[in-house]
Design an enzyme around this catalytic site. Structure first.
Site, mmCIF file in Angstrom:
data_model
loop_
_atom_site.group_PDB
_atom_site.id
_atom_site.type_symbol
_atom_site.label_atom_id
_atom_site.label_comp_id
_atom_site.label_asym_id
_atom_site.label_seq_id
_atom_site.Cartn_x
_atom_site.Cartn_y
_atom_site.Cartn_z
ATOM 1 N N ASP A 205 42.651 -25.424 -43.359
ATOM 2 C CA ASP A 205 41.606 -25.203 -42.369
ATOM 3 C C ASP A 205 42.106 -25.360 -40.927
ATOM 4 O O ASP A 205 41.522 -26.088 -40.134
ATOM 5 C CB ASP A 205 40.477 -26.215 -42.665
ATOM 6 C CG ASP A 205 39.280 -26.053 -41.764
ATOM 7 O OD1 ASP A 205 38.914 -24.913 -41.442
ATOM 8 O OD2 ASP A 205 38.700 -27.091 -41.376
ATOM 9 N N GLU A 455 45.191 -33.283 -49.224
ATOM 10 C CA GLU A 455 44.330 -32.609 -50.191
ATOM 11 C C GLU A 455 45.095 -31.739 -51.182
ATOM 12 O O GLU A 455 44.756 -30.564 -51.397
ATOM 13 C CB GLU A 455 43.223 -31.823 -49.474
ATOM 14 C CG GLU A 455 42.367 -32.740 -48.636
ATOM 15 C CD GLU A 455 41.005 -32.186 -48.269
ATOM 16 O OE1 GLU A 455 40.713 -31.015 -48.566
ATOM 17 O OE2 GLU A 455 40.212 -32.956 -47.694
ATOM 18 N N TYR A 508 33.241 -35.662 -47.217
ATOM 19 C CA TYR A 508 32.278 -35.221 -46.196
ATOM 20 C C TYR A 508 30.851 -35.356 -46.700
ATOM 21 O O TYR A 508 30.167 -34.367 -46.945
ATOM 22 C CB TYR A 508 32.618 -33.790 -45.776
ATOM 23 C CG TYR A 508 33.890 -33.773 -44.963
ATOM 24 C CD1 TYR A 508 33.844 -33.896 -43.588
ATOM 25 C CD2 TYR A 508 35.130 -33.707 -45.576
ATOM 26 C CE1 TYR A 508 35.002 -33.929 -42.822
ATOM 27 C CE2 TYR A 508 36.301 -33.743 -44.826
ATOM 28 C CZ TYR A 508 36.229 -33.854 -43.453
ATOM 29 O OH TYR A 508 37.372 -33.899 -42.700
ATOM 30 N N GLU A 544 39.370 -39.159 -43.963
ATOM 31 C CA GLU A 544 38.584 -38.120 -43.270
ATOM 32 C C GLU A 544 37.109 -38.305 -43.594
ATOM 33 O O GLU A 544 36.743 -38.510 -44.757
ATOM 34 C CB GLU A 544 38.989 -36.708 -43.717
ATOM 35 C CG GLU A 544 40.320 -36.247 -43.201
ATOM 36 C CD GLU A 544 40.647 -34.801 -43.575
ATOM 37 O OE1 GLU A 544 39.702 -34.024 -43.871
ATOM 38 O OE2 GLU A 544 41.838 -34.456 -43.588
HETATM 39 C C1 GCB Z 1 39.352 -31.419 -45.035
HETATM 40 C C2 GCB Z 1 40.726 -31.054 -44.609
HETATM 41 C C3 GCB Z 1 40.798 -30.683 -43.152
HETATM 42 C C4 GCB Z 1 39.597 -29.841 -42.777
HETATM 43 C C5 GCB Z 1 38.332 -30.625 -43.019
HETATM 44 C C6 GCB Z 1 37.067 -29.824 -42.699
HETATM 45 O O1 GCB Z 1 39.132 -32.049 -46.027
HETATM 46 O O2 GCB Z 1 41.679 -32.045 -44.901
HETATM 47 O O3 GCB Z 1 41.994 -29.993 -42.921
HETATM 48 O O4 GCB Z 1 39.636 -29.380 -41.469
HETATM 49 O O5 GCB Z 1 38.274 -30.998 -44.354
HETATM 50 O O6 GCB Z 1 36.555 -29.955 -41.611
HETATM 51 O O7 GCB Z 1 36.663 -29.052 -43.541
#
Ligand code: GCB
Length: 656
Positions: A205, A455, A508, A544
């Protein structure tokens, strides 16, 4: 049992399974030299940064330039050139579709080499990084080829240069990512309105910026010179005596003369330039310096004088004490240790409060930018962070030096992201990326952990043996730092955690899962961290978490993409982290992301990933102020730091 297992699976599955099983631990090439170019009484450094000439190849014919020998003369003789800054990504410089170019591009420029350089010395050409693959010629002669972005490479060019005359350097750079590059991508041919076109895709990403990303240097060394310096440090239990172990390798003919016993004079100076220790090496060109009343290297906010650095001066001397070469580098004296619960620096438990980041900016993309780097460190310190992860690739050497100076701890990540389709070739490249990274960064006190992937698909077949081999290889190169990986598969499926020292997980809540549900964050974070710890009995980091946020979008009650929502998402995580901190094995929180950044085009990204706490122009969103209060509150509670005067805004004398 094995037989009945195999009889249950499909032919394809068996094939994949057996491929995974036959992964073997083959040797990978070892990096030599590559000390950061520094001037001294025996060395000169010249920058080749500036405006170069640039040509893009025809996408359908990427090797034409090699076949037609574009490097044999000035590029402008083969094709019309355009000006291109170095260092910079080339993608966002022009107004046409260069941004999405796939395949090779060419750079060249001319430069003078002074007559004085012809005298009894060696000349090296060094690139801080070219993404992804580079081929280099000097005056039409092939010099070096290097695969892997974000890492330096160099070659000796002594015999290829014209002294006291003009020279030409030509670089071909290829940005194509396939299943055996690090990181991985796919190239496909897809129909478009005009016929067929080449398309680069990847699952990670962030935008695949390309070009000559970091500085290009020419530097001189004596004929026999200091090629490698490796430093490790130790502290006495009461932290009053420091030990600096150094080991040097030498390159050059004098090193091979039987009657010439080379030796090293090592001098250590404190910040004021006072000599605090010195030593003469043994025959192995290594030794130990002892520093009494040592000032250890501490992270920012963990000590009133963080980032204390000594200067190590390495002098290479011949038998008759003739000075052959001098190289200086900064050294921080500190210890690292870890167990199933904690990570400690100088014997004190660390709680990481930081960020995942990107090297990313408007116009210059991933090109080295000192103004941006200094601004970013000002913001890191303003917000009270003590760490970041170099997600998802090695950052510039200049930023590593800056982190040393400012006491910012680094989880140093190799460029393996979304790792999948495990193969012998990929394993070799992945190991090489770690070898190059560790060789480059091993002397930085700020580097406290290696991250071997972001990841990776660690639930897939083959992931267990693949990551065991990668982790063991990393450990064989450096036993002084723990190993982690940022994992996103559910802990029940993961097969890599057993090979790591510290488990980091990305999740997330209220964004990719249960979008908008602020009431579904805290308990989920607690439950997942507990489950990871239960499964592996190792320290846990949340590497994250976050939410995309469009600066200036306000909505009450909080709604996805608004500043209120990001603030609330953070706050719900803070609650979970405080619960987890009480358990003793939860050792850090990293927001995703420090700043907004560019991604490939997709309908989930509005001009890029907007999970930054800062905008791409490095201005705070509302959540930055909340995060700042938390990071300083943690700093005061855990490390007795004081609050900045402007941390709290006066409201009324009714509220304290
Ligand atoms: C993740 C990735 C990161 C992305 C992020 C996202 O898990 O490690 O590279 O930018 O999510 O914002 O989706």
């Amino acid at each position: 049992m094995a037989l009945s297992f195999f009889s249950l699976v499909t032919g394809l599955y068996v094939l994949h399974f057996s491929i995974a099983l036959i992964l073997v631990n083959k040797e990978v090439p070892q990096t030599r030299g590559m000390l950061y170019p520094r001037e001294s009484e025996t060395r000169e450094v010249r920058s080749l940064d500036g405006i170069w000439n640039f040509v893009r190849s025809d996408q359908a014919n990427p090797t034409q330039g090699v076949r037609d020998e574009w490097y044999a003369k000035e590029l402008s003789k083969s094709r019309p050139t355009i000006p291109m800054p170095v260092p910079a990504s080339y993608n966002d410089i022009t107004t046409d579709n260069l941004r999405d170019h796939v395949g090779t591009v060419w750079y060249d420029r001319k430069f003078f080499v002074p007559r004085s350089w012809a005298k009894d010395q060696r000349i090296w050409l060094r690139f801080g990084s070219v993404h992804y693959e580079a081929y280099v010629w000097i005056n039409g002669q092939k010099v070096v080829k290097h695969e892997m972005g974000h890492l330096p490479f160099e070659a000796e060019v002594t015999d290829l240069l014209s002294y006291g005359a003009e020279n030409r350097i030509t670089v071909m750079c290829d940005n194509a990512l396939i299943q055996t590059t690090v990181p991985q991508g796919r190239i496909t041919e897809v129909p478009n309105d005009g016929g067929m076109t080449i398309v680069q895709s990847y699952t990670f990403d962030f935008f695949n910026y390309a070009g000559i990303h970091r500085s290009v240097h020419l530097y001189t060394t004596p004929r026999t010179f200091i090629e490698e310096v490796e430093v490790t440090t130790n502290l006495s239990k009461d932290a009053t005596i420091g030990e600096v172990f150094y080991s040097v390798s030498v390159n050059g003919s004098a090193a091979n003369e039987a009657d010439n016993v080379l030796h090293i004079q090592a001098n250590l100076y404190d910040k004021e330039g006072v000599l605090v220790a010195n030593a003469t090496s043994d025959g192995k060109l290594g030794g130990k310096l002892q520093v009494n009343q040592v000032k250890p290297w501490w992270p920012y906010l963990m000590h009133p004088e963080p980032g204390y650095l000594y200067q190590l001066e390495i002098k290479l001397l011949a038998t008759n004490d003739e000075l052959l070469d001098v190289y200086r580098l900064k050294v921080g004296v500190r210890t690292l240790s870890w167990n199933s619960q904690q990570f400690l620096i100088n014997g004190k438990p660390v709680y990481f409060r930081g960020f995942g980041r990107h090297e990313d900016a408007d116009i210059r993309g991933k090109g080295l930018d000192n103004a941006l780097m200094v601004r970013d460190f000002n913001l890191l310190k303003w917000i009270g962070a003590n760490a970041y992860r170099t997600s998802h690739y090695p950052y510039s050497e200049e930023s590593m030096q800056f982190a040393d100076e400012h006491g910012i701890m680094i989880i140093d990540e190799c460029p393996s992201v979304d790792t999948e389709n495990y193969s012998q070739e990929l394993l070799g490249k992945h190991k090489s990326s770690l070898e190059q990274l560790i060789h480059r960064d091993r002397n930085h006190p700020s580097v406290v952990m290696w991250s071997i992937a972001n990841e990776p698909r660690t639930g897939s077949v083959g992931a267990d043996s693949y990551f065991e081999l990668v982790a063991n290889y990393t450990r064989s190169l450096d036993k002084t730092r723990p190993i982690t990986a940022a994992i996103a598969v559910p802990n029940t499926q993961d097969k890599a955690g057993r090979s790591l020292d510290i488990i980091s997980f990305n999740r997330y809540n209220a964004w990719y899962s249960n979008a908008g549900r602020l009431d579904m964050v805290t308990q989920n974070v607690i439950d997942e961290a507990v489950a990871w710890n239960k499964r592996y009995n190792k320290p846990i980091i949340m590497s994250e978490y976050g939410a995309d946020t469009l600066e200036g979008l306000h909505m009450q009650p909080a709604y996805v993409w608004s500043e209120e929502f990001q603030t609330e998402v953070f706050s719900r995580h803070f609650k979970a982290f405080d619960e987890l901190r009480k358990k003793g094995w939860f050792i850090g929180e990293f927001v995703w992301n420090f700043a907004d950044f560019k991604t490939a085009q997709s309908y989930t990204r509005v001009g890029g990933n907007k999970k930054g706490v800062f905008t791409r122009a490095r201005q705070p969103k509302a959540a930055a102020h909340l995060l700042r209060k938390r990071y300083f509150a943690l700093g005061r509670d855990l490390d007795q730091c004081s609050f900045p005067e402007d941390l709290f805004t006066y409201i009324a004398d009714l509220i304290s």
